[in-house]
Design a protein around this motif. Structure first.
Motif, PDB file in Angstrom:
ATOM      1  N   THR A  69     -21.330  25.745  -2.482  1.00  0.00           N
ATOM      2  CA  THR A  69     -21.041  24.458  -1.845  1.00  0.00           C
ATOM      3  C   THR A  69     -20.913  24.621  -0.344  1.00  0.00           C
ATOM      4  O   THR A  69     -21.452  23.826   0.440  1.00  0.00           O
ATOM      5  CB  THR A  69     -19.740  23.863  -2.415  1.00  0.00           C
ATOM      6  N   GLY A  82     -23.435  22.945   2.573  1.00  0.00           N
ATOM      7  CA  GLY A  82     -22.897  22.109   3.643  1.00  0.00           C
ATOM      8  C   GLY A  82     -23.117  22.705   5.015  1.00  0.00           C
ATOM      9  O   GLY A  82     -23.507  22.005   5.959  1.00  0.00           O
ATOM     10  N   SER A 115     -21.245  17.408   7.639  1.00  0.00           N
ATOM     11  CA  SER A 115     -21.794  18.367   6.679  1.00  0.00           C
ATOM     12  C   SER A 115     -20.967  19.652   6.652  1.00  0.00           C
ATOM     13  O   SER A 115     -20.611  20.154   5.579  1.00  0.00           O
ATOM     14  CB  SER A 115     -23.251  18.695   7.028  1.00  0.00           C
ATOM     15  N   GLY A 174     -16.832  18.426   6.496  1.00  0.00           N
ATOM     16  CA  GLY A 174     -16.486  17.671   5.299  1.00  0.00           C
ATOM     17  C   GLY A 174     -16.879  18.350   4.007  1.00  0.00           C
ATOM     18  O   GLY A 174     -16.097  18.404   3.061  1.00  0.00           O
ATOM     19  N   VAL A 175     -18.103  18.910   3.975  1.00  0.00           N
ATOM     20  CA  VAL A 175     -18.605  19.525   2.738  1.00  0.00           C
ATOM     21  C   VAL A 175     -18.405  21.035   2.759  1.00  0.00           C
ATOM     22  O   VAL A 175     -17.803  21.618   1.858  1.00  0.00           O
ATOM     23  CB  VAL A 175     -20.090  19.185   2.518  1.00  0.00           C
ATOM     24  N   TRP A 183     -14.164  21.428   3.717  1.00  0.00           N
ATOM     25  CA  TRP A 183     -13.138  20.681   2.992  1.00  0.00           C
ATOM     26  C   TRP A 183     -13.392  20.659   1.484  1.00  0.00           C
ATOM     27  O   TRP A 183     -12.499  20.976   0.696  1.00  0.00           O
ATOM     28  CB  TRP A 183     -13.079  19.251   3.536  1.00  0.00           C
ATOM     29  N   VAL A 184     -14.617  20.304   1.069  1.00  0.00           N
ATOM     30  CA  VAL A 184     -14.912  20.261  -0.363  1.00  0.00           C
ATOM     31  C   VAL A 184     -14.828  21.664  -0.958  1.00  0.00           C
ATOM     32  O   VAL A 184     -14.317  21.860  -2.066  1.00  0.00           O
ATOM     33  CB  VAL A 184     -16.295  19.632  -0.615  1.00  0.00           C
ATOM     34  N   ALA A 199     -18.703  13.473  -1.140  1.00  0.00           N
ATOM     35  CA  ALA A 199     -19.468  14.640  -0.709  1.00  0.00           C
ATOM     36  C   ALA A 199     -20.961  14.430  -0.941  1.00  0.00           C
ATOM     37  O   ALA A 199     -21.791  14.817  -0.102  1.00  0.00           O
ATOM     38  CB  ALA A 199     -18.986  15.883  -1.456  1.00  0.00           C
TER      39      ALA A 199
END
Length: 251
Positions: free
Chosen positions: A12, A16, A46, A49-50, A53-54, A217
């Motif tokens: 992931t 990102g 990207s 956030g991804v 954070w994700v 996401a």
């Protein structure tokens, strides 16, 4: 389950970060200031956030206090996402310019972007609530900061003048390693002191907000993916117009 979560979290983060670095490269080639800022905003979403954070919350699915509840403060969790995206945007704003390469820009941007990784992680951990208290081992915290800054700087360096897929992917792999390496080093620094007599922590279980996080996401990745795919390649960019030849002199 822990090993699968490690692989999923890393992949992931790679997706990102690679997508964000591709947007950063587009920003360096943008024709106008407005387009440059839009590309950098997409890159920040990207990566911050991804990619950061994700990835953090996928990895946190493996965190548990057996037999005792683990909760999250929603507002602090949202704050961690905002800080991650904002800090990454600041770092990319320094580096993602049309001007020629400068080492000071790379080093400052790498420092800011690496610190953004740490800022998100420890703000996200601030949102964590357990039946007891949490402390950190200072040496491992410092090491997590160093890992994030060095690897983020290397990843940004890989994007300089790279218009091909494999170097972009390599940069994403390096930056994904920065994020996940920092995360698990930071988690190794955690010291949980459980107190069975303490009240149950307030907040929300991580599984309660994972679904909306994944939906956001997916949207956050779909927009920059479409933008990158639709952007002209280096061979398709319109070259600057050459100066018109002087009119011939009539004898």
């Amino acid at each position: 389950m822990g090993q699968w979560l490690l692989v999923l979290a890393y992949l992931t983060s790679v997706v990102g970060c690679a997508l964000g670095l591709a947007c950063t490269l587009q920003a360096r080639n943008a024709a106008t200031e407005g387009r440059r800022l839009r590309w950098l905003a997409l890159a920040a979403v990207s990566i911050g956030g991804v990619g950061i954070w994700v990835m953090h919350f996928i990895a946190m699915l493996g965190f548990a206090t057996p037999g005792l509840p683990v909760r999250y403060d929603i507002w602090r969790t949202v704050l961690s996402a905002v800080l991650a995206i904002g800090a990454v945007f600041g770092g990319l704003l320094v580096f993602g310019v049309r001007a020629g390469f400068a080492w000071w820009r790379l080093l400052v941007a790498g420092l800011i972007t690496g610190l953004a990784v740490n800022l998100m992680h420890y703000t996200g951990m601030w949102a964590l609530r357990v039946k007891g208290t949490i402390s950190y081992q200072p040496g491992l915290v410092v090491l997590s900061i160093v890992i994030a800054v060095v690897a983020a700087t290397a990843a940004l360096w890989f994007t300089v003048g790279l218009d091909r897929l494999l170097p972009r992917l390599g940069a994403g792999l390096v930056m994904g390693a920065a994020v996940t390496g920092m995360h698990y080093t930071g988690m190794a620094a955690v010291r949980v002191h459980l107190d069975l007599s303490a009240p149950d922590p307030s907040g929300t279980e991580v599984f309660s907000f994972l679904f909306p996080v994944f939906i956001l996401a997916a949207i956050a990745m779909a927009v920059p993916i479409c933008a990158v795919l639709m952007a002209p390649g280096p061979e398709d960019r319109t070259p600057e117009a050459a100066p018109a030849p002087e009119p011939a002199q009539v004898p």
